[in-house]
Design a protein around this motif. Structure first.
Motif, PDB file in Angstrom:
ATOM      1  N   ASN A  89     -41.799  78.332   7.737  1.00 50.22           N
ATOM      2  CA  ASN A  89     -42.245  78.406   8.924  1.00 50.22           C
ATOM      3  C   ASN A  89     -41.655  77.926  10.276  1.00 50.22           C
ATOM      4  O   ASN A  89     -41.253  76.820  10.479  1.00 50.22           O
ATOM      5  N   PHE A  90     -41.210  79.159  10.898  1.00 49.32           N
ATOM      6  CA  PHE A  90     -40.185  78.566  12.225  1.00 49.32           C
ATOM      7  C   PHE A  90     -41.373  79.126  13.321  1.00 49.32           C
ATOM      8  O   PHE A  90     -40.662  79.442  14.330  1.00 49.32           O
ATOM      9  N   GLY A  91     -42.475  79.724  13.079  1.00 57.40           N
ATOM     10  CA  GLY A  91     -43.546  80.403  13.999  1.00 57.40           C
ATOM     11  C   GLY A  91     -44.112  79.306  14.490  1.00 57.40           C
ATOM     12  O   GLY A  91     -44.090  78.149  14.689  1.00 57.40           O
ATOM     13  N   ASN A  92     -45.735  79.706  14.710  1.00 56.70           N
ATOM     14  CA  ASN A  92     -46.587  78.924  15.459  1.00 56.70           C
ATOM     15  C   ASN A  92     -47.617  78.337  14.332  1.00 56.70           C
ATOM     16  O   ASN A  92     -47.386  77.621  13.820  1.00 56.70           O
ATOM     17  N   LEU A  93     -48.647  79.332  14.203  1.00 54.92           N
ATOM     18  CA  LEU A  93     -49.652  78.710  13.220  1.00 54.92           C
ATOM     19  C   LEU A  93     -49.085  78.823  11.829  1.00 54.92           C
ATOM     20  O   LEU A  93     -49.303  77.668  11.033  1.00 54.92           O
ATOM     21  N   GLY A  94     -48.801  79.772  11.186  1.00 59.28           N
ATOM     22  CA  GLY A  94     -48.195  79.813  10.005  1.00 59.28           C
ATOM     23  C   GLY A  94     -49.197  79.806   8.981  1.00 59.28           C
ATOM     24  O   GLY A  94     -49.038  79.049   7.918  1.00 59.28           O
ATOM     25  N   TYR A  95     -50.137  80.901   8.904  1.00 57.55           N
ATOM     26  CA  TYR A  95     -51.154  80.940   7.896  1.00 57.55           C
ATOM     27  C   TYR A  95     -50.541  81.369   6.463  1.00 57.55           C
ATOM     28  O   TYR A  95     -50.912  80.948   5.570  1.00 57.55           O
ATOM     29  N   LEU A  96     -49.293  82.321   6.928  1.00 55.84           N
ATOM     30  CA  LEU A  96     -48.921  83.047   5.517  1.00 55.84           C
ATOM     31  C   LEU A  96     -47.576  81.997   5.225  1.00 55.84           C
ATOM     32  O   LEU A  96     -47.299  81.897   4.248  1.00 55.84           O
ATOM     33  N   ALA A  97     -46.606  81.678   6.379  1.00 60.21           N
ATOM     34  CA  ALA A  97     -45.513  80.958   6.010  1.00 60.21           C
ATOM     35  C   ALA A  97     -45.603  79.461   5.903  1.00 60.21           C
ATOM     36  O   ALA A  97     -45.768  78.857   6.860  1.00 60.21           O
ATOM     37  N   GLU A  98     -46.064  79.134   4.812  1.00 61.04           N
ATOM     38  CA  GLU A  98     -46.780  77.874   4.681  1.00 61.04           C
ATOM     39  C   GLU A  98     -45.591  76.411   4.275  1.00 61.04           C
ATOM     40  O   GLU A  98     -46.095  75.480   4.635  1.00 61.04           O
ATOM     41  N   VAL A  99     -44.414  76.901   4.271  1.00 62.63           N
ATOM     42  CA  VAL A  99     -43.550  75.841   3.883  1.00 62.63           C
ATOM     43  C   VAL A  99     -43.151  75.456   5.362  1.00 62.63           C
ATOM     44  O   VAL A  99     -42.472  76.222   6.346  1.00 62.63           O
ATOM     45  N   GLU A 100     -43.144  73.905   5.767  1.00 65.09           N
ATOM     46  CA  GLU A 100     -42.844  73.861   7.356  1.00 65.09           C
ATOM     47  C   GLU A 100     -41.457  73.111   7.409  1.00 65.09           C
ATOM     48  O   GLU A 100     -40.747  72.752   6.121  1.00 65.09           O
ATOM     49  N   LYS A 101     -40.842  72.894   8.347  1.00 61.98           N
ATOM     50  CA  LYS A 101     -39.362  72.306   8.358  1.00 61.98           C
ATOM     51  C   LYS A 101     -38.902  71.292   7.758  1.00 61.98           C
ATOM     52  O   LYS A 101     -37.983  70.799   7.254  1.00 61.98           O
ATOM     53  N   ASN A 102     -40.046  70.278   7.822  1.00 67.44           N
ATOM     54  CA  ASN A 102     -39.869  69.072   7.258  1.00 67.44           C
ATOM     55  C   ASN A 102     -40.133  68.756   5.668  1.00 67.44           C
ATOM     56  O   ASN A 102     -39.685  67.474   5.320  1.00 67.44           O
ATOM     57  N   ASN A 103     -40.292  70.013   4.992  1.00 66.82           N
ATOM     58  CA  ASN A 103     -40.444  69.990   3.503  1.00 66.82           C
ATOM     59  C   ASN A 103     -39.674  70.740   2.769  1.00 66.82           C
ATOM     60  O   ASN A 103     -40.024  71.251   1.686  1.00 66.82           O
ATOM     61  N   ILE A 104     -38.713  71.528   3.390  1.00 73.88           N
ATOM     62  CA  ILE A 104     -38.028  72.461   2.795  1.00 73.88           C
ATOM     63  C   ILE A 104     -37.346  72.262   1.469  1.00 73.88           C
ATOM     64  O   ILE A 104     -37.440  73.008   0.411  1.00 73.88           O
ATOM     65  N   GLY A 105     -36.711  70.825   1.494  1.00 75.14           N
ATOM     66  CA  GLY A 105     -36.100  70.725   0.170  1.00 75.14           C
ATOM     67  C   GLY A 105     -37.194  70.480  -1.051  1.00 75.14           C
ATOM     68  O   GLY A 105     -37.105  70.939  -2.340  1.00 75.14           O
ATOM     69  N   GLU A 106     -38.212  69.657  -0.582  1.00 77.83           N
ATOM     70  CA  GLU A 106     -39.285  69.490  -1.583  1.00 77.83           C
ATOM     71  C   GLU A 106     -39.845  70.946  -2.179  1.00 77.83           C
ATOM     72  O   GLU A 106     -40.044  71.013  -3.249  1.00 77.83           O
ATOM     73  N   SER A 107     -39.987  71.811  -1.142  1.00 78.34           N
ATOM     74  CA  SER A 107     -40.666  73.174  -1.520  1.00 78.34           C
ATOM     75  C   SER A 107     -39.522  73.951  -2.576  1.00 78.34           C
ATOM     76  O   SER A 107     -40.054  74.648  -3.518  1.00 78.34           O
ATOM     77  N   LEU A 108     -38.297  73.904  -2.190  1.00 75.73           N
ATOM     78  CA  LEU A 108     -37.334  74.556  -2.942  1.00 75.73           C
ATOM     79  C   LEU A 108     -37.233  73.917  -4.420  1.00 75.73           C
ATOM     80  O   LEU A 108     -37.058  74.626  -5.425  1.00 75.73           O
ATOM     81  N   ASP A 109     -37.149  72.811  -4.366  1.00 80.49           N
ATOM     82  CA  ASP A 109     -37.482  71.891  -5.755  1.00 80.49           C
ATOM     83  C   ASP A 109     -38.727  72.424  -6.753  1.00 80.49           C
ATOM     84  O   ASP A 109     -38.371  72.652  -7.922  1.00 80.49           O
ATOM     85  N   ARG A 110     -39.591  72.809  -6.192  1.00 81.22           N
ATOM     86  CA  ARG A 110     -40.693  73.129  -6.777  1.00 81.22           C
ATOM     87  C   ARG A 110     -40.529  74.416  -7.341  1.00 81.22           C
ATOM     88  O   ARG A 110     -40.844  74.938  -8.414  1.00 81.22           O
ATOM     89  N   LEU A 111     -39.860  75.309  -6.391  1.00 76.53           N
ATOM     90  CA  LEU A 111     -39.549  76.593  -6.900  1.00 76.53           C
ATOM     91  C   LEU A 111     -38.506  76.695  -8.193  1.00 76.53           C
ATOM     92  O   LEU A 111     -38.785  77.467  -9.121  1.00 76.53           O
ATOM     93  N   LEU A 112     -37.651  75.919  -7.937  1.00 77.60           N
ATOM     94  CA  LEU A 112     -36.626  75.631  -9.336  1.00 77.60           C
ATOM     95  C   LEU A 112     -37.424  75.119 -10.481  1.00 77.60           C
ATOM     96  O   LEU A 112     -37.048  75.365 -11.488  1.00 77.60           O
ATOM     97  N   LYS A 113     -38.175  74.267 -10.177  1.00 78.10           N
ATOM     98  CA  LYS A 113     -39.323  73.887 -11.624  1.00 78.10           C
ATOM     99  C   LYS A 113     -40.421  74.657 -11.957  1.00 78.10           C
ATOM    100  O   LYS A 113     -41.257  74.488 -12.676  1.00 78.10           O
ATOM    101  N   ASP A 114     -40.342  75.924 -11.142  1.00 76.37           N
ATOM    102  CA  ASP A 114     -41.501  76.927 -11.490  1.00 76.37           C
ATOM    103  C   ASP A 114     -43.073  76.155 -11.241  1.00 76.37           C
ATOM    104  O   ASP A 114     -43.825  76.797 -11.869  1.00 76.37           O
ATOM    105  N   GLU A 115     -42.829  75.473 -10.218  1.00 74.59           N
ATOM    106  CA  GLU A 115     -44.261  74.795  -9.785  1.00 74.59           C
ATOM    107  C   GLU A 115     -44.959  75.691  -8.724  1.00 74.59           C
ATOM    108  O   GLU A 115     -44.915  75.284  -7.484  1.00 74.59           O
ATOM    109  N   TYR A 116     -45.434  76.816  -8.930  1.00 70.33           N
ATOM    110  CA  TYR A 116     -45.874  77.565  -7.806  1.00 70.33           C
ATOM    111  C   TYR A 116     -46.851  78.740  -8.550  1.00 70.33           C
ATOM    112  O   TYR A 116     -46.947  78.602  -9.915  1.00 70.33           O
ATOM    113  N   HIS A 117     -47.510  79.239  -7.670  1.00 68.16           N
ATOM    114  CA  HIS A 117     -48.275  80.342  -8.242  1.00 68.16           C
ATOM    115  C   HIS A 117     -48.180  81.632  -7.373  1.00 68.16           C
ATOM    116  O   HIS A 117     -47.863  81.656  -6.071  1.00 68.16           O
ATOM    117  N   ILE A 118     -48.711  82.812  -7.637  1.00 69.12           N
ATOM    118  CA  ILE A 118     -48.298  84.195  -6.860  1.00 69.12           C
ATOM    119  C   ILE A 118     -49.518  84.730  -6.404  1.00 69.12           C
ATOM    120  O   ILE A 118     -50.603  84.940  -7.455  1.00 69.12           O
TER     121      ILE A 118
END
Length: 285
Positions: A89-118
């Protein structure tokens, strides 16, 4: 998950610093990452940010740097390939773009570890008929809107559901929304908020000139038909139809807009364990 494609809105990341940082972060951890090359609108032709044919094979995730608008376009453009998207999320509210600027690294790590759902998000398909010929068609992840453009006159239209006349309105326009889109223009127009993973269609008149105008919620399998009524002041009062806020089409008297659930659905990656109601409360505050 170890194969990524990054789509960037250059307005949000003009020097592509965040894009380059994400690419390096993923490659340093053994993943493959390809960046999209932004093109002008003329070069894109039918695509806003990404041409699906340019996405390499075996890509598992599309990372979208921008706001909800960028994510919506990328999700639609990739729906046919079935590749899920995650918004940074580099926009305003971000209902869909849920990853914020301050936790990009943490979010990418979770993707790499398959800790997500679709999540599967339904979309709408809209066709504009003029003299029984289709003059335009498109899909929408948020909404399909008919609105006025020009003078401040109301426009007239009839709504049919599965071929049966529902009502006739004189209004500023009408919003036909997916569950995902209910937190957008539909919400601003006084419409209800729906669970985004549900399968319903919400119809909300915009500032209707009546005492009993309310949103109506339909099941996913209905066909909504909107007939544009005659306007004696057409030259001063243009009527337009837009798909997710873009792809404007000017409507004429007696045009009919046919809206149904699209065959394709968008795939949105979710990392946040926060419930929709919690997220809604946080964003609204």
């Amino acid at each position: 998950m170890n194969s990524f494609f990054v789509v960037t809105n250059p307005i949000k990341d003009p020097e592509f610093k965040i894009t380059d940082q994400i690419e390096k972060y993923l490659k340093d951890r053994g993943a493959s990452c390809t960046k999209s090359v932004f093109k002008t609108a003329q070069e894109h032709q039918n695509y806003d940010f990404i041409n699906p044919d340019e996405v390499p094979e075996k890509i598992q995730c599309i990372l979208v740097i921008g706001g909800d608008g960028t994510l919506i376009h990328a999700a639609k453009e990739m729906a046919a390939k079935g590749i899920p998207v995650l918004g940074i999320n580099f926009g305003n509210l971000g209902y869909l773009a849920e990853v914020e600027k301050n936790n990009i690294g943490e979010s990418l790590d979770r993707l790499l570890k398959d800790e997500y759902h679709i999540e599967q998000r339904m979309m709408l398909e809209g066709k504009i008929l003029r003299n029984d010929s289709v003059i335009a068609e498109n899909i929408a992840l948020n909404d399909i809107v008919i609105n006025r453009c020009g003078s401040l006159r109301i426009i007239g239209y009839k709504i049919y559901v599965n071929g049966q006349l529902l009502n006739q309105y004189n209004a500023d326009g009408i919003i036909v929304s997916t569950p995902t889109g209910t937190t957008g223009y539909n919400l601003s127009a006084g419409g209800p908020i729906a669970q985004p993973t549900s399968s319903i269609i919400v119809v909300t008149p915009i500032c209707a000139h009546t005492l009993n105008s309310r949103s109506i919620v339909f099941s996913e399998d209905v066909t909504i038909e909107i007939e544009i009524m005659q306007d004696k002041n057409l030259k001063q009062n243009r009527r337009i139809l837009v798909f997710d806020g873009e792809n404007d089409v000017i409507l004429e008297d007696s045009d009919r807009v046919i809206i149904t659930k699209a065959d394709l659905s968008a795939k949105i990656i979710k990392l946040n364990k926060m419930s929709f109601l919690e997220l809604l409360g946080k964003k609204m505050r």
